[in-house]
Design a protein around this motif. Structure first.
Motif, PDB file in Angstrom:
ATOM      1  N   MET A  79      -2.424 -12.285   4.530  1.00 50.68           N
ATOM      2  CA  MET A  79      -3.837 -12.676   4.580  1.00 50.68           C
ATOM      3  C   MET A  79      -4.457 -12.839   3.198  1.00 50.68           C
ATOM      4  O   MET A  79      -5.326 -13.687   3.006  1.00 50.68           O
ATOM      5  CB  MET A  79      -4.636 -11.629   5.358  1.00 50.68           C
ATOM      6  CG  MET A  79      -4.426 -11.666   6.857  1.00 50.68           C
ATOM      7  SD  MET A  79      -5.656 -10.637   7.704  1.00 50.68           S
ATOM      8  CE  MET A  79      -5.179  -9.015   7.141  1.00 50.68           C
ATOM      9  N   LYS A  80      -4.029 -12.013   2.256  1.00 52.71           N
ATOM     10  CA  LYS A  80      -4.764 -11.977   0.989  1.00 52.71           C
ATOM     11  C   LYS A  80      -4.598 -13.238   0.156  1.00 52.71           C
ATOM     12  O   LYS A  80      -5.369 -13.470  -0.768  1.00 52.71           O
ATOM     13  CB  LYS A  80      -4.386 -10.743   0.177  1.00 52.71           C
ATOM     14  CG  LYS A  80      -2.991 -10.727  -0.387  1.00 52.71           C
ATOM     15  CD  LYS A  80      -2.749  -9.402  -1.102  1.00 52.71           C
ATOM     16  CE  LYS A  80      -1.319  -9.284  -1.589  1.00 52.71           C
ATOM     17  NZ  LYS A  80      -1.069  -7.985  -2.215  1.00 52.71           N
ATOM     18  N   ASP A 117      -1.592  -9.118  -7.976  1.00 55.50           N
ATOM     19  CA  ASP A 117      -0.272  -9.757  -7.881  1.00 55.50           C
ATOM     20  C   ASP A 117      -0.470 -11.274  -7.828  1.00 55.50           C
ATOM     21  O   ASP A 117      -1.603 -11.750  -7.732  1.00 55.50           O
ATOM     22  CB  ASP A 117       0.516  -9.243  -6.663  1.00 55.50           C
ATOM     23  CG  ASP A 117      -0.187  -9.496  -5.336  1.00 55.50           C
ATOM     24  OD1 ASP A 117      -0.683 -10.619  -5.117  1.00 55.50           O
ATOM     25  OD2 ASP A 117      -0.235  -8.569  -4.507  1.00 55.50           O
ATOM     26  N   PRO A 118       0.613 -12.041  -7.884  1.00 55.14           N
ATOM     27  CA  PRO A 118       0.459 -13.507  -7.915  1.00 55.14           C
ATOM     28  C   PRO A 118      -0.163 -14.105  -6.655  1.00 55.14           C
ATOM     29  O   PRO A 118      -0.619 -15.248  -6.683  1.00 55.14           O
ATOM     30  CB  PRO A 118       1.902 -13.997  -8.099  1.00 55.14           C
ATOM     31  CG  PRO A 118       2.596 -12.870  -8.787  1.00 55.14           C
ATOM     32  CD  PRO A 118       2.003 -11.631  -8.171  1.00 55.14           C
ATOM     33  N   ARG A 119      -0.203 -13.386  -5.543  1.00 57.52           N
ATOM     34  CA  ARG A 119      -0.788 -13.939  -4.320  1.00 57.52           C
ATOM     35  C   ARG A 119      -2.313 -13.868  -4.337  1.00 57.52           C
ATOM     36  O   ARG A 119      -2.986 -14.831  -4.021  1.00 57.52           O
ATOM     37  CB  ARG A 119      -0.229 -13.188  -3.095  1.00 57.52           C
ATOM     38  CG  ARG A 119       1.227 -13.579  -2.793  1.00 57.52           C
ATOM     39  CD  ARG A 119       1.996 -12.473  -2.129  1.00 57.52           C
ATOM     40  NE  ARG A 119       2.171 -11.319  -2.996  1.00 57.52           N
ATOM     41  CZ  ARG A 119       3.067 -11.275  -4.013  1.00 57.52           C
ATOM     42  NH1 ARG A 119       3.835 -12.320  -4.276  1.00 57.52           N
ATOM     43  NH2 ARG A 119       3.178 -10.191  -4.757  1.00 57.52           N
ATOM     44  N   ILE A 120      -2.855 -12.727  -4.729  1.00 54.52           N
ATOM     45  CA  ILE A 120      -4.308 -12.574  -4.800  1.00 54.52           C
ATOM     46  C   ILE A 120      -4.827 -12.910  -6.193  1.00 54.52           C
ATOM     47  O   ILE A 120      -6.010 -13.201  -6.381  1.00 54.52           O
ATOM     48  CB  ILE A 120      -4.711 -11.129  -4.404  1.00 54.52           C
ATOM     49  CG1 ILE A 120      -6.229 -10.930  -4.414  1.00 54.52           C
ATOM     50  CG2 ILE A 120      -4.072 -10.101  -5.325  1.00 54.52           C
ATOM     51  CD1 ILE A 120      -6.982 -11.660  -3.368  1.00 54.52           C
ATOM     52  N   GLY A 144     -10.760  -7.081  12.323  1.00 54.89           N
ATOM     53  CA  GLY A 144     -11.020  -8.218  13.186  1.00 54.89           C
ATOM     54  C   GLY A 144     -10.130  -9.416  12.912  1.00 54.89           C
ATOM     55  O   GLY A 144     -10.003 -10.316  13.747  1.00 54.89           O
ATOM     56  N   ARG A 145      -9.500  -9.435  11.754  1.00 55.72           N
ATOM     57  CA  ARG A 145      -8.640 -10.562  11.400  1.00 55.72           C
ATOM     58  C   ARG A 145      -7.173 -10.330  11.755  1.00 55.72           C
ATOM     59  O   ARG A 145      -6.446 -11.273  12.032  1.00 55.72           O
ATOM     60  CB  ARG A 145      -8.733 -10.847   9.902  1.00 55.72           C
ATOM     61  CG  ARG A 145     -10.122 -11.153   9.414  1.00 55.72           C
ATOM     62  CD  ARG A 145     -10.098 -11.546   7.950  1.00 55.72           C
ATOM     63  NE  ARG A 145     -11.435 -11.555   7.379  1.00 55.72           N
ATOM     64  CZ  ARG A 145     -11.704 -11.878   6.134  1.00 55.72           C
ATOM     65  NH1 ARG A 145     -10.717 -12.220   5.311  1.00 55.72           N
ATOM     66  NH2 ARG A 145     -12.943 -11.862   5.682  1.00 55.72           N
ATOM     67  N   ARG A 156       2.637  -5.871   5.289  1.00 63.61           N
ATOM     68  CA  ARG A 156       3.076  -7.272   5.362  1.00 63.61           C
ATOM     69  C   ARG A 156       1.979  -8.174   5.923  1.00 63.61           C
ATOM     70  O   ARG A 156       1.804  -9.310   5.467  1.00 63.61           O
ATOM     71  CB  ARG A 156       4.346  -7.376   6.216  1.00 63.61           C
ATOM     72  CG  ARG A 156       5.613  -6.988   5.474  1.00 63.61           C
ATOM     73  CD  ARG A 156       6.856  -7.378   6.259  1.00 63.61           C
ATOM     74  NE  ARG A 156       7.019  -6.558   7.451  1.00 63.61           N
ATOM     75  CZ  ARG A 156       7.664  -5.385   7.473  1.00 63.61           C
ATOM     76  NH1 ARG A 156       8.192  -4.905   6.358  1.00 63.61           N
ATOM     77  NH2 ARG A 156       7.783  -4.703   8.584  1.00 63.61           N
ATOM     78  N   ALA A 157       1.230  -7.663   6.902  1.00 59.39           N
ATOM     79  CA  ALA A 157       0.145  -8.461   7.484  1.00 59.39           C
ATOM     80  C   ALA A 157      -0.920  -8.770   6.444  1.00 59.39           C
ATOM     81  O   ALA A 157      -1.390  -9.903   6.328  1.00 59.39           O
ATOM     82  CB  ALA A 157      -0.464  -7.727   8.676  1.00 59.39           C
TER      83      ALA A 157
END
Length: 254
Positions: free
Chosen positions: A109-110, A144-147, A90-91, A104-105
């Protein structure tokens, strides 16, 4: 892929079953259960969370459930799922042209995932799985550094809160590479120190796939955990790096 550390229950057999028939200290009796190995329905006595006796006509004053001759089977095992990325349709929609587009999407988002968000989405999946008879599951968790460790913290909480119904095994892995993603390895080490049960890898996402694999095996040996790799990114077998995986598995005695 490394085998998850699932628990096995041994059914008593023969004289052992007969000797236990007289025992009455059961917590639960499942009456009239049909087993694959039995010609007629039997009773299953449960004590201390384990199968303690299997025989017809078990006598006791425990709680009883009559299965009415229904087939009694081991629980289902889900060997590969990603609870931290569950229920995102849904996102992000479903207009991605390839798996790499989808990766990549989610990578975008994460960054905004919270512990509560990951927990809520994962809980919905676990509750449906439990309802349909799944009792063992291995979930991969992106580190990873993003999440950061937010997804890992959420899934650890899910493991604890749903332990009454399902054994959840946590495999941490760097989805977006390792040697090309500064900070990812330090976070992996933190997760391994904090209870991760296996380590995975995505060599096809790294600028140096062989170095990526070598480091994953190094960490697996250091923390004495299984290795569970993602290798099937493309139908072109050159992406799979199977020769290097086999070489490392042999060298590291995996």
């Amino acid at each position: 892929s490394g085998a998850a550390p699932f628990r096995l229950f041994r059914y008593p057999a023969g004289d052992e079953c007969n000797a236990m028939t007289a025992q009455t200290a059961f917590d639960l009796i499942l009456r009239n259960a049909l087993l694959r190995s039995a010609a007629a329905p039997v009773d299953i006595g449960v004590r201390g969370g384990r199968f303690a006796a299997i025989a017809p006509g078990l006598a006791c004053e425990a709680v009883e459930i009559d299965l009415g001759g229904r087939l009694d089977l081991p629980g289902f095992v889900d060997t590969h799922i990603h609870l931290d990325k569950a229920c995102l349709l849904g996102r992000c929609g479903h207009d991605h042209g390839s798996v790499s587009d989808a990766i990549r999407a989610v990578a975008g988002m994460k960054r905004d995932f919270t512990v509560d968000d990951v927990y809520a989405r994962g809980a919905g999946v676990l509750e449906r799985a439990i309802t349909f008879g799944t009792t063992r599951m291995r979930t991969h968790v992106e580190i990873d550094p993003r999440i950061g460790l937010r997804g890992f913290e959420a899934v650890k909480a899910l493991k604890r809160d749903y332990a009454w119904a399902i054994d959840l095994s946590l495999c941490v892995f760097p989805q977006e590479g390792l040697t090309n993603d500064p900070g990812a390895e330090e976070l992996l080490v933190q997760a391994l120190r904090d209870g991760a049960e296996s380590i995975g890898g995505c060599p096809y996402m790294d600028t140096d796939p062989n170095a990526h694999l070598a480091r994953i095996f190094d960490l697996a040996r250091e923390f004495d955990v299984d290795v569970d790799l993602h290798l099937d990114f493309d139908l072109d077998p050159s992406w799979w790096h199977l020769d290097e995986v086999c070489r490392l598995a042999e060298r590291n005695n995996y």
